[in-house]
Design an enzyme around this catalytic site. Structure first.
Site, short mmCIF file in Angstrom:
data_model
loop_
_atom_site.label_atom_id
_atom_site.label_comp_id
_atom_site.label_asym_id
_atom_site.label_seq_id
_atom_site.Cartn_x
_atom_site.Cartn_y
_atom_site.Cartn_z
N ARG A 107 -7.20 -11.85 2.98
CA ARG A 107 -7.72 -10.18 2.39
C ARG A 107 -8.35 -9.84 1.05
NH1 ARG A 107 -3.35 -4.83 2.16
NH2 ARG A 107 -3.90 -4.97 3.98
N HIS A 134 -10.91 -2.60 8.36
CA HIS A 134 -9.44 -3.39 8.73
C HIS A 134 -9.32 -3.60 10.36
CE1 HIS A 134 -5.80 -3.98 7.29
NE2 HIS A 134 -5.60 -3.14 6.94
N GLN A 137 -5.82 -3.89 11.45
CA GLN A 137 -4.81 -3.03 11.45
C GLN A 137 -5.15 -1.66 12.51
OE1 GLN A 137 -2.66 -0.93 9.51
NE2 GLN A 137 -2.60 0.31 11.24
N ASP A 225 -6.16 8.41 6.27
CA ASP A 225 -5.22 7.27 5.10
C ASP A 225 -5.19 7.83 3.52
OD1 ASP A 225 -4.45 5.10 4.52
OD2 ASP A 225 -6.21 3.99 5.26
N CYS A 266 -1.91 3.85 9.06
CA CYS A 266 -1.91 2.58 8.54
C CYS A 266 -1.00 2.44 7.98
CB CYS A 266 -3.30 1.97 8.61
SG CYS A 266 -3.82 2.24 6.35
N ARG A 294 2.03 -4.07 14.35
CA ARG A 294 0.53 -5.45 13.03
C ARG A 294 1.06 -6.84 13.36
NH1 ARG A 294 -1.54 -4.08 8.77
NH2 ARG A 294 -2.39 -5.57 8.79
N1 CP Z 1 -1.53 -0.83 6.74
C1 CP Z 1 -1.53 -2.28 5.39
O1 CP Z 1 -2.46 -2.87 5.60
O2 CP Z 1 -0.59 -2.48 4.80
P1 CP Z 1 -0.42 -3.18 3.63
O3 CP Z 1 -1.70 -3.10 3.19
O4 CP Z 1 0.74 -2.94 3.39
O5 CP Z 1 -1.21 -4.55 3.60
#
Ligand code: CP
Length: 308
Positions: A107, A134, A137, A225, A266, A294
């Site tokens: 990430r 992403h 997700q 979001d 998400c 997830r």
């Molecule tokens: N939705 C998501 O990626 O959550 P986090 O940022 O907590 O990993």
């Protein structure tokens, strides 16, 4: 090398196989497919590096649990603990990590970091979020929709709010899974045209509708979001709130969608900003199924990457 970098870079047949395998693995808390033996551990002996240059709850925990459920081990690394892009190049870090681990999940902020990592790693690399996309997700979101409503192909999905990285992966998925997509937000926060145009080339209808009530008419799924990111200044936060307030997902807006429309987010959510408590906690919301999925979707992604 079977990297999982973006949904539009993965063949539709492979994406479908991952969703189906994820559903099969979601049979109980052990995460094994129905009927699999107790010692079914496809990642036994494998080490997975989980690199986080940004904070995370869901991604971090779901990858860690998923690898362990499949018999593998994880090493969680934060950007500040590593020499990533500071003391040495991303390419050299990729080469070094590839000598120790079997898969790298990262990430990071800039997509270029992900791409340089994948270009130079000799093990699969998974995109755990960049500022641009992403994909993990959205794989969880597809799994969630289909377990509640059946195939997503041909359905109408509406995004309300900021045309951000999660929307970008949703647009990729529209093209690959064959659903129609409407973006509803202010022109200042439009997604990159490229994401919309690419989905259109795959034969799905992609529209921009500034009026959120018109946008959600006939929707099978409404998604939103957060309006701001952690690094946004106070001035930016106020400007974004003013622009995005008309796009809040509330009961009045959901009433314009199909009666059985689902709501997704998400997470983390800023309750009563982009979505009201009534919608988040209401009967159409599947946000916690999304969060759980997830885990299952990523286990299937890991198995595809590793060929196990
Ligand atoms: N939705 C998501 O990626 O959550 P986090 O940022 O907590 O990993």
């Amino acid at each position: 090398m079977p990297h999982f970098l973006d949904i539009n870079k993965t063949a539709p047949a492979d994406l479908r196989a991952m969703i189906d395998q994820a559903a099969a693995m979601k049979t109980d808390r052990t995460g094994r497919p129905k009927g699999a033996p107790d010692d079914d551990q496809p990642l036994a002996g494998r080490m997975v590096a989980l690199i986080f240059e940004k904070p995370s709850t869901r991604t971090r925990v779901s990858f860690d649990v998923g690898v362990r459920q499949m018999g593998g081990q994880t090493m969680v690394l934060t950007g500040s603990e590593m020499q990533l892009g500071h003391g040495e190049t991303i390419a050299d870090t990729a080469r070094v990590l590839s000598r120790y681990v079997d898969l790298i999940m990262i990430r990071t902020f800039e997509e270029d970091v992900l791409l340089e990592m994948s270009d130079h790693a000799s093990v699969p690399v998974v995109n755990g979020l960049t500022n641009r996309t992403h994909p993990c997700q959205i794989m969880a979101d597809i799994l969630t929709f289909e377990e509640h409503r059946g195939p997503i192909a041909g359905k109408k999905v509406v995004w309300c709010g900021d045309g951000n990285n999660v929307f970008a992966s949703l647009a990729h998925a529209a093209g690959q899974f064959g659903f129609d997509l409407t973006f509803s937000g202010p022109p200042t926060l439009d997604p990159e045209r490229l994401f919309l145009d690419e989905a259109r080339t795959k034969g799905v209808t992609v529209t921009i509708e500034r009026d959120p009530a018109r946008a959600v008419a006939g929707a099978d799924l409404v998604v939103t979001d957060t309006w701001v990111s952690m690094h946004d200044s106070q001035t930016t936060r106020e400007r974004r709130h003013n622009q995005l307030r008309p796009y809040q997902v509330n009961e009045a807006l959901m009433a314009q969608a199909k009666p059985d429309a689902l709501f997704m987010h998400c997470l983390p959510a800023h309750r009563n900003e982009e979505v009201t408590d009534a919608v988040m906690d209401g009967p159409q919301s599947v946000v916690f199924d999304e969060a759980e999925n997830r885990l299952h979707a990523q286990k299937a992604i890991l198995r595809w990457c590793l060929g196990v």
